[in-house]
Design an enzyme around this catalytic site. Structure first.
Site, PDB file in Angstrom:
ATOM      1  N   GLY A   1     -40.844 -41.806 144.267  1.00 53.66           N
ATOM      2  CA  GLY A   1     -39.053 -42.166 143.460  1.00 53.66           C
ATOM      3  C   GLY A   1     -38.524 -43.352 145.053  1.00 53.66           C
ATOM      4  O   GLY A   1     -39.013 -42.996 145.258  1.00 53.66           O
TER       5      GLY A   1
ATOM      6  N   GLY B   1     -36.551 -46.108 144.411  1.00 51.41           N
ATOM      7  CA  GLY B   1     -34.662 -46.415 144.565  1.00 51.41           C
ATOM      8  C   GLY B   1     -34.083 -45.490 145.108  1.00 51.41           C
ATOM      9  O   GLY B   1     -34.398 -45.602 146.577  1.00 51.41           O
TER      10      GLY B   1
ATOM     11  N   LYS C   1     -27.225 -47.272 142.775  1.00 49.99           N
ATOM     12  CA  LYS C   1     -27.034 -47.090 144.570  1.00 49.99           C
ATOM     13  C   LYS C   1     -27.410 -48.440 145.438  1.00 49.99           C
ATOM     14  O   LYS C   1     -27.083 -48.995 146.095  1.00 49.99           O
ATOM     15  CB  LYS C   1     -28.259 -46.777 144.771  1.00 49.99           C
ATOM     16  CG  LYS C   1     -27.326 -45.245 144.679  1.00 49.99           C
ATOM     17  CD  LYS C   1     -28.568 -43.735 144.987  1.00 49.99           C
ATOM     18  CE  LYS C   1     -27.863 -42.357 144.478  1.00 49.99           C
ATOM     19  NZ  LYS C   1     -28.729 -41.183 145.572  1.00 49.99           N
TER      20      LYS C   1
ATOM     21  N   SER D   1     -23.886 -34.247 135.706  1.00 56.61           N
ATOM     22  CA  SER D   1     -23.429 -33.945 137.379  1.00 56.61           C
ATOM     23  C   SER D   1     -22.555 -32.782 137.017  1.00 56.61           C
ATOM     24  O   SER D   1     -21.032 -32.265 136.862  1.00 56.61           O
ATOM     25  CB  SER D   1     -22.480 -34.882 137.912  1.00 56.61           C
ATOM     26  OG  SER D   1     -22.079 -34.716 138.821  1.00 56.61           O
ATOM     27  N   LEU D   2     -23.116 -32.515 138.588  1.00 54.12           N
ATOM     28  CA  LEU D   2     -22.119 -30.584 139.417  1.00 54.12           C
ATOM     29  C   LEU D   2     -20.962 -31.281 140.209  1.00 54.12           C
ATOM     30  O   LEU D   2     -20.137 -29.939 140.573  1.00 54.12           O
ATOM     31  CB  LEU D   2     -22.501 -29.713 139.640  1.00 54.12           C
ATOM     32  CG  LEU D   2     -23.780 -28.621 138.186  1.00 54.12           C
ATOM     33  CD1 LEU D   2     -24.566 -28.387 139.541  1.00 54.12           C
ATOM     34  CD2 LEU D   2     -22.925 -28.128 137.595  1.00 54.12           C
TER      35      LEU D   2
ATOM     36  N   ASN E   1     -24.377 -44.394 148.658  1.00 51.20           N
ATOM     37  CA  ASN E   1     -23.680 -43.591 147.134  1.00 51.20           C
ATOM     38  C   ASN E   1     -22.481 -43.339 147.505  1.00 51.20           C
ATOM     39  O   ASN E   1     -21.743 -42.699 146.197  1.00 51.20           O
ATOM     40  CB  ASN E   1     -24.754 -42.218 147.306  1.00 51.20           C
ATOM     41  CG  ASN E   1     -24.545 -42.010 148.355  1.00 51.20           C
ATOM     42  OD1 ASN E   1     -25.035 -42.131 149.742  1.00 51.20           O
ATOM     43  ND2 ASN E   1     -24.193 -40.375 148.636  1.00 51.20           N
TER      44      ASN E   1
ATOM     45  N   THR F   1     -25.032 -42.862 141.339  1.00 54.39           N
ATOM     46  CA  THR F   1     -26.230 -42.147 141.237  1.00 54.39           C
ATOM     47  C   THR F   1     -27.003 -43.156 140.640  1.00 54.39           C
ATOM     48  O   THR F   1     -26.087 -44.783 140.359  1.00 54.39           O
ATOM     49  CB  THR F   1     -25.606 -41.005 140.746  1.00 54.39           C
ATOM     50  OG1 THR F   1     -27.495 -40.426 140.869  1.00 54.39           O
ATOM     51  CG2 THR F   1     -25.301 -41.618 139.624  1.00 54.39           C
TER      52      THR F   1
ATOM     53  N   ASP G   1     -26.766 -39.636 151.222  1.00 52.11           N
ATOM     54  CA  ASP G   1     -27.962 -39.020 150.613  1.00 52.11           C
ATOM     55  C   ASP G   1     -28.846 -38.994 151.273  1.00 52.11           C
ATOM     56  O   ASP G   1     -29.035 -38.136 151.529  1.00 52.11           O
ATOM     57  CB  ASP G   1     -28.292 -39.896 149.426  1.00 52.11           C
ATOM     58  CG  ASP G   1     -27.965 -40.223 148.240  1.00 52.11           C
ATOM     59  OD1 ASP G   1     -27.156 -39.509 147.908  1.00 52.11           O
ATOM     60  OD2 ASP G   1     -28.087 -41.139 147.515  1.00 52.11           O
TER      61      ASP G   1
ATOM     62  N   TYR H   1     -31.567 -30.704 140.416  1.00 57.35           N
ATOM     63  CA  TYR H   1     -30.966 -30.329 140.915  1.00 57.35           C
ATOM     64  C   TYR H   1     -30.495 -28.865 139.440  1.00 57.35           C
ATOM     65  O   TYR H   1     -30.038 -27.646 139.087  1.00 57.35           O
ATOM     66  CB  TYR H   1     -29.345 -29.941 141.886  1.00 57.35           C
ATOM     67  CG  TYR H   1     -28.498 -30.456 140.496  1.00 57.35           C
ATOM     68  CD1 TYR H   1     -28.066 -29.473 140.221  1.00 57.35           C
ATOM     69  CD2 TYR H   1     -28.010 -32.033 141.787  1.00 57.35           C
ATOM     70  CE1 TYR H   1     -26.697 -30.846 139.431  1.00 57.35           C
ATOM     71  CE2 TYR H   1     -27.608 -32.678 140.825  1.00 57.35           C
ATOM     72  CZ  TYR H   1     -26.397 -32.304 139.642  1.00 57.35           C
ATOM     73  OH  TYR H   1     -25.420 -32.694 139.473  1.00 57.35           O
TER      74      TYR H   1
END
EC number: 1.1.1.25
Length: 273
Positions: free
Chosen positions: A122, A124, A63, A14-15, A84, A59, A99, A214
């Site tokens: 998706g 989720g 969630k 993760s960033l 989140n 994440t 989000d 990302y």
């Protein structure tokens, strides 16, 4: 010391730590942001291991699970059915969903008008947030696809009544749905490996393709969309915008998504998380 954390699967890449540490360093804040690996059913044990926290993010795949730990929910988290962001309150954890805002504002960088038809791949927590954002913004129709179709049907039912037609994509109908959509969103983890993509073909020329992945910035999904004449939107914009929202929730401070994105890009160039 302001202690924050991120819980989920695959969080070592993760960033988010780079973003919050960069923001704190620029403003002279004493802040730490750590990551904790946690799979399904693992949020509560991981929280105990982390110790006292001012707030935290979750994440995939937590969630939806995080809902049960919140003493209160903001209206967006309640409608989406996913959290989140959490902040410590007087009566327990207060749950938020940022989000949807991160996704919507990243899309608005490229278009001023809601789409007639959008496809979210998706179902989720992230996919639900994107579908909610599109429906409440004024999209005419929101299609939701999932691997088996079960979670897509459930999400479509839960998000009905928001002003848009929200429909699940039938099995085998993904490419047809993409071909019918002005906006196509990848809300799955496919692409983190730099190889996989949820859609190989079928993009409508002129569409906008948004990837929540990302890393890499130019995912296979976005490369295929661009080759079909679509506008690609990388997932780092969503990450930076929702991080600015999180900073407001946790610290009551304003943050520039452009600045936060810069910290993430610097970390990517330096090979850091």
């Amino acid at each position: 010391m302001i202690r924050l954390a991120l819980f989920g699967s695959g969080v070592s890449s993760s960033l988010s730590p780079a973003i919050y540490r960069g923001f704190a360093a620029k403003r002279g804040l004493r802040l730490e942001y750590r990551v904790y690996e946690a799979g399904p059913g693992g949020l509560a044990p991981a929280l105990r291991m982390a110790g006292e926290l001012h707030g935290f993010n979750v994440t995939k795949p937590l969630k939806r699970e995080a809902l049960s730990l919140a003493s209160t929910l903001d209206s967006h988290a309640r409608a989406i059915g996913a959290v989140n962001t959490m902040v410590a309150g007087e009566e327990g954890w207060e749950g938020f969903n940022t989000d949807w805002k991160g996704f919507l504002d990243s899309l608005k960088l490229y278009t001023a008008s809601p789409p007639d038809t959008a496809l979210v791949i998706g179902a989720g927590g992230a996919g639900r947030a994107a579908a909610y954002a599109l429906a409440t913004w004024g999209a005419g129709r929101v299609l939701i696809a999932s691997r088996t179709g079960l979670t897509a049907r459930r999400a479509a039912q839960d998000l009905a009544g928001l002003g848009a037609e929200v429909e699940p994509v039938p099995p085998g109908g993904l490419e047809d749905a993409a071909a019918a959509s002005d906006v196509v969103v990848n809300a799955t983890p496919l692409g983190w490996d730099g190889v996989s993509t949820p859609v190989e073909r079928g993009f409508r020329e002129g569409c906008i393709a948004v990837d929540m992945v990302y890393r890499p910035l130019a995912t296979p999904f976005l490369r295929r969309a661009a080759a079909s004449g679509c506008t690609p939107v990388d997932g780092l914009w969503m990450l930076a915008i929702q991080a600015a929202e999180n900073i407001a929730v946790w610290l009551g401070l304003e943050a520039s998504p452009v600045e936060l994105r810069t910290y993430a890009l610097e970390a990517m160039r330096g090979g850091r998380g």
